[in-house]
Design an enzyme around this catalytic site. Structure first.
Site, PDB file in Angstrom:
ATOM      1  N   ASP A  94     -51.754 -28.086 -56.594  1.00  0.00           N
ATOM      2  CA  ASP A  94     -51.356 -29.305 -57.316  1.00  0.00           C
ATOM      3  C   ASP A  94     -52.458 -30.359 -57.389  1.00  0.00           C
ATOM      4  O   ASP A  94     -53.420 -30.343 -56.636  1.00  0.00           O
ATOM      5  CB  ASP A  94     -50.104 -29.909 -56.674  1.00  0.00           C
ATOM      6  N   GLU A 152     -48.548 -29.818 -52.560  1.00  0.00           N
ATOM      7  CA  GLU A 152     -49.014 -30.227 -51.226  1.00  0.00           C
ATOM      8  C   GLU A 152     -49.108 -31.744 -51.124  1.00  0.00           C
ATOM      9  O   GLU A 152     -48.825 -32.327 -50.077  1.00  0.00           O
ATOM     10  CB  GLU A 152     -50.381 -29.583 -50.904  1.00  0.00           C
ATOM     11  N   GLU A 153     -49.519 -32.388 -52.221  1.00  0.00           N
ATOM     12  CA  GLU A 153     -49.698 -33.852 -52.185  1.00  0.00           C
ATOM     13  C   GLU A 153     -48.353 -34.575 -52.122  1.00  0.00           C
ATOM     14  O   GLU A 153     -48.308 -35.795 -52.039  1.00  0.00           O
ATOM     15  CB  GLU A 153     -50.481 -34.330 -53.418  1.00  0.00           C
ATOM     16  N   ARG A 192     -61.221 -26.102 -35.396  1.00  0.00           N
ATOM     17  CA  ARG A 192     -60.956 -26.285 -33.974  1.00  0.00           C
ATOM     18  C   ARG A 192     -59.639 -25.626 -33.608  1.00  0.00           C
ATOM     19  O   ARG A 192     -58.777 -25.431 -34.458  1.00  0.00           O
ATOM     20  CB  ARG A 192     -60.948 -27.758 -33.594  1.00  0.00           C
TER      21      ARG A 192
HETATM   22 NI    NI Z   1     -55.818 -31.824 -50.348  1.00  0.00          NI
END
Ligand code: NI
Length: 408
Positions: A94, A152-153, A192
Site C-alpha cells: 500500500d 500496512e500504513e 537484531r
Molecule cells: Ni513502511
C-alpha cells in the site's frame, strides 16, 4: 538528512559481486515493476490496480496464487521439487495519502497519493523472489508462500490476512520480511534479535469542563487548564514509571480548545501516540495514562472521554531467524561492517502480527544514497530510494529461503 546510525565506518555503496547472475539479470525488471507500481499508488484495502499487476505477473509465470484475501491481499505458492519446510516471505503493497513532490518520470499519477515508504520496492522484491524461486523450483527445498499484504500504513492488513488463514494450508513454519530503509545507507542491513520496531498505539481524549466568561473563572471549569496539566503530567510516565533501560514514547500530537480570547473553553480535545518495545508495558502505559487523566479531571471537577486503541504490537524477531538473516547479510554484503546489529526504531509495523504467530525476522535494507539525492526520510513528499538495492533484496530473501529450507 541524518542517519540513525552515523558511523564513518558504514559503507555507502553496494557490493553486487555476491548477487548471482540470474538475479542480477532481473534488476531491470525489478526497476520496471517498482516504477509501474510507484506510478499508480493506492491506499490501504484499495490496492486494486496493484493487486492486478501482481496477479498478472504470477499468471504469466504460472505461479499458483489466491487473490482477494482480506480484500486486496494475494498469496502465491511455490512448491519446491525437494522436501523441506514451509516458509513465507511477506511484502506490503500500500501507499500513503501524500502528494509526491519528486520530478521523476515515474512520479505518482494519482493525485494526493504516493509510495512514500518504499512498499513499491517491497512488492517488486517479493515478485522477483517469486519469479526466481519458481524458475528454480526443482532445486528448491520445501514450499514458499509469498504474501502480498494490503494496508500496512493503516488500518492494517496483516491481522485480517492471518484470520483468513494465510499461515495455514500448508502451515507456515517461519516468515521473513524486509523494509527498505532510508535511515541506513545503501550496502547495509539492520537486524537484531528481539524487538526491531515498537508497539504503536493511539488515543484521543476529550476534556469536558464548564465554559464561561474569561473574566469570571470562578464560575467555570477551565478545560484548557485541566488539559495543560494532563499534558505535563503525562510526561512523567516515561520519566518516572518506566524502567530507564526500557524505551518508550508518550507524545501528544494534537491539542485543540477555545474559540475566543475572553471565553473559557468548555472542552478541550487532545490526541497522541504511545510507543514501546517491551510487551510488559502493553497494560502499564494505558493504565497510567488513564489514572493521570482521571485524577487531574477529578481534582478540577472536569469529566473526560478517552478512546485508547492498541494498533500494532512490537515487531519482535526470533533469535534463530535473526541470526539467519544476519549471517546471510554478512555473506552477501561481504563486510561485517554492513550489518548494523542493534538497529531499532520507535516506528511501528503490522509484520508484528505474523511474528506473534510464528518465528520470523523482519529487517531493514539500507536504501539511502545521499550522493544521488536519495536520502529523504520515509513519508516525506520527496522520499525515494536507490533502486540498485532491489536485486540485493531478492538475493537476501532467496539465500535465507535456501539456507533454511531443508528439514532438520
Ligand atoms: Ni513502511
Amino acid at each position: 538528512m541524518t542517519f540513525a546510525i552515523n558511523s564513518p565506518n558504514l559503507p555507502n555503496s553496494l557490493n553486487l559481486d555476491n548477487i548471482r547472475p540470474q538475479i542480477k539479470e532481473l534488476q531491470p525488471n525489478l526497476v520496471n515493476w517498482r516504477r509501474s507500481i510507484h506510478k499508480r499508488p493506492e491506499l490501504g484495502f484499495k490496492e486494486e490496480i496493484t493487486a492486478e499487476f501482481i496477479a498478472k505477473k504470477l499468471r504469466e509465470w504460472s505461479i499458483p496464487h489466491q487473490t482477494g484475501i482480506a480484500k486486496t491481499g494475494i498469496v502465491a505458492l511455490i512448491e519446491g521439487g525437494k522436501p523441506g519446510k514451509v516458509q513465507a516471505i511477506r511484502a506490503d503493497i500500500d501507499a500513503l495519502p501524500i502528494q509526491e513532490a519528486n520530478e521523476v518520470p515515474y512520479r505518482s499519477q494519482h493525485d494526493g497519493k504516493m509510495h512514500a515508504c518504499g512498499h513499491d520496492g517491497h512488492t517488486a522484491i517479493a515478485l522477483g523472489t517469486a519469479y526466481y524461486l519458481a524458475q528454480n523450483r526443482e532445486e528448491l527445498h520445501g514450499t514458499v508462500k509469498i504474501i502480498f499484504q494490503p494496508a500496512e500504513e493503516g488500518p492494517g492488513g496483516a491481522k485480517p490476512m492471518i484470520e483468513s488463514g494465510v499461515l495455514e494450508n500448508p502451515d507456515v513454519e517461519q516468515i521473513i520480511g524486509l523494509h527498505l530503509w532510508n535511515n541506513l545507507p545503501l550496502g547495509t542491513v539492520g537486524v537484531r534479535s528481539g524487538a526491531l520496531m515498537a508497539a504503536s498505539e493511539r488515543f484521543s481524549l476529550k476534556i469536558i469542563g464548564r465554559g464561561g466568561h474569561g473574566a469570571m473563572p470562578d464560575q467555570t471549569v477551565d478545560s484548557i487548564v485541566v488539559a495543560s496539566q494532563i499534558v505535563s503530567a503525562l510526561q512523567t510516565i516515561v520519566s518516572r514509571n518506566i524502567n530507564p533501560l526500557d524505551s518508550a514514547v508518550v507524545t501528544i500530537g494534537e491539542f485543540h480548545a477555545g474559540s475566543s480570547f475572553n471565553v473559557i473553553a468548555d472542552s478541550a480535545f487532545l490526541s497522541g501516540t504511545v510507543r514501546y518495545f517491551n510487551p510488559l508495558l502493553e497494560s502499564i502505559i494505558p493504565q497510567r495514562i488513564e489514572s493521570i487523566i482521571s485524577g487531574i479531571c477529578d481534582s478540577h471537577g472536569a469529566r473526560y472521554d478517552l478512546d485508547y486503541q492498541q494498533l500494532y504490537p512490537a515487531t519482535v524477531n526470533d533469535p534463530r531467524m535473526a541470526e539467519l538473516v544476519r549471517s546471510v547479510a554478512e555473506e552477501v554484503l561481504e563486510t561485517p561492517m554492513g550489518v548494523v546489529p542493534e538497529c531499532q526504531t520507535m516506528g511501528g509495523e503490522d509484520m508484528s502480527f505474523f511474528l506473534q504467530k510464528i518465528p520470523g525476522c523482519y529487517f531493514f535494507l539500507g536504501s539511502a544514497n545521499p550522493e544521488k539525492g536519495l536520502a529523504f526520510p520515509h513519508h516525506h513528499p520527496r522520499f525515494d530510494f536507490d533502486e540498485t538495492v532491489l536485486a540485493m533484496g531478492v538475493e537476501i530473501f532467496v539465500r535465507c529461503i535456501e539456507a533454511s529450507g531443508k528439514n532438520n
